[in-house]
Design an enzyme around this catalytic site. Structure first.
Site, mmCIF file in Angstrom:
data_model
loop_
_atom_site.group_PDB
_atom_site.id
_atom_site.type_symbol
_atom_site.label_atom_id
_atom_site.label_comp_id
_atom_site.label_asym_id
_atom_site.label_seq_id
_atom_site.Cartn_x
_atom_site.Cartn_y
_atom_site.Cartn_z
ATOM 1 N N SER A 196 -86.169 -3.956 -29.313
ATOM 2 C CA SER A 196 -86.014 -5.360 -28.944
ATOM 3 C C SER A 196 -84.673 -5.532 -28.250
ATOM 4 C CB SER A 196 -86.063 -6.223 -30.218
ATOM 5 O OG SER A 196 -85.614 -7.538 -29.965
ATOM 6 N N TYR A 235 -83.385 -8.429 -39.526
ATOM 7 C CA TYR A 235 -84.181 -7.812 -38.457
ATOM 8 C C TYR A 235 -83.272 -7.209 -37.392
ATOM 9 C CZ TYR A 235 -87.438 -7.534 -34.498
ATOM 10 O OH TYR A 235 -88.181 -7.103 -33.425
ATOM 11 N N LYS A 251 -83.040 -3.255 -36.245
ATOM 12 C CA LYS A 251 -83.277 -2.800 -34.866
ATOM 13 C C LYS A 251 -82.043 -2.084 -34.307
ATOM 14 C CE LYS A 251 -87.522 -4.084 -34.133
ATOM 15 N NZ LYS A 251 -88.586 -3.076 -33.916
#
Length: 329
Positions: free
Chosen positions: A133, A146, A150
């Protein structure tokens, strides 16, 4: 093998592989979503194998990989896409919740990669695609767990690439950095934010991400793919002026990640979203009306070799014309 295949980007990716006639192993926790994903794969022209697994369980992931090898004979491509998240300020996320997001999103990727390598290294071939991402480089508010996971995947993948290059291995690993995508996660994510969770615009359809992931699986030598103009803009802005971007996100990103209305509240952190509800969420979320079905930047990224050749030929033609004009003078 596609993890997180029961919905969202994983579901769209499974369909994209199936459209090529591939055999696709579908890994996730949710039985309803997996059954529907298997139907999608078969209708698209592929062969499906459903494997129910929690990616945070290392032994279960190893067993899933062995099950696929027993049925299909080998693993050519492994896509690490499974994740979990919590929409909340960091101080409102419990330690257990933060740990769970990390175990599913980051350690699930690590366990999946280890299982893939166990079968790929002896054959000296195969491709592992880490679904990343823009948030792997640029953290944003309300998604600290999150974003942290990542970022961790990004560092892990770079280290692994170095080791594979050192060994001159035929196994490849690459990472696809995605923009905001129209997936059901925004209705099943655990949220403590007033209103309904939503992605930061612009939002892309999951098929855009799926095309990039399938392309990365077929051309695994590239270390990274950026998908969507917003991803490119975010990563470049973060490289040039990270402090300025932080202040901008501090002002805008709270409201940009919520809509009016009441969040459904059926978070999938601890149980599958489709488990107690008996429904299939599919690949798309509730943002079809505003989502972009194609990305010129993603097309250029996938076809940069052809684009480069076209630019070279074009430059050559222009140069030849200029020389011709000079010769006539």
């Amino acid at each position: 093998m596609v993890t997180g295949a029961s919905g969202g980007v994983g579901r769209a990716t499974a369909r994209a592989f199936a459209a090529r006639g591939d055999r696709v192993a579908l890994l996730a926790r949710g039985r309803e979503g997996l059954a529907a994903a298997a139907d999608d794969v078969q209708r698209a022209g592929g062969e499906a194998l459903v494997v129910t697994v929690d990616m945070a369980d290392a032994k279960a992931v190893d067993d899933a990989a062995q099950q696929v090898v027993d049925v299909f004979g080998r693993i050519d491509v492994w896509v690490n896409n499974a994740f979990a998240g919590v929409f909340a300020p960091f101080t409102e996320i419990t330690p257990d919740e933060f740990r769970r997001v990390t175990e599913v999103t980051y350690l699930g990727c690590v366990f999946g990669t280890r299982a893939a390598l166990r079968h790929m290294l002896p054959r000296d071939r195969g491709t592992i695609v880490q679904v990343g991402s823009a948030l792997a480089y640029r953290g944003i508010p309300l998604q600290s767990a999150y974003c942290g996971a990542k970022h961790a995947i990004q560092g892990f993948n770079e280290s692994l690439r170095c080791e594979l290059l050192h060994e001159r291995s035929g196994v490849r690993t690459t990472m696809v950095q995605l923009p905001a995508v129209n997936t059901p996660q925004f209705d099943w994510v655990l949220s403590r934010v007033p209103g309904r969770a939503r992605p930061v615009a612009p939002v892309y359809q999951p098929e855009v991400a799926a095309r990039a992931i399938v392309h990365a699986a077929r051309h695994g030598r590239r270390r990274e793919y950026w998908v969507g103009g917003s991803t490119v803009a975010t990563l470049l802005a973060n490289a040039v002026a990270p402090g300025l971007l932080e202040r901008y996100l501090a002002r805008t990103a709270f409201d940009a990640q919520r809509d009016a209305g009441e969040h459904p509240g059926q978070g999938n952190l601890w149980v599958p979203a489709d488990g107690p509800h008996g429904r299939d969420f599919g690949a798309h979320g509730r943002f079809d009306a505003e989502s972009v079905p194609a990305s010129p930047q993603e097309w250029v990224s996938r076809n940069r070799g052809h684009v480069g050749k076209a630019l070279t030929v074009g430059a050559g033609v222009l140069a030849a014309r200029k020389l011709t004009r000079l010769a006539r003078r």
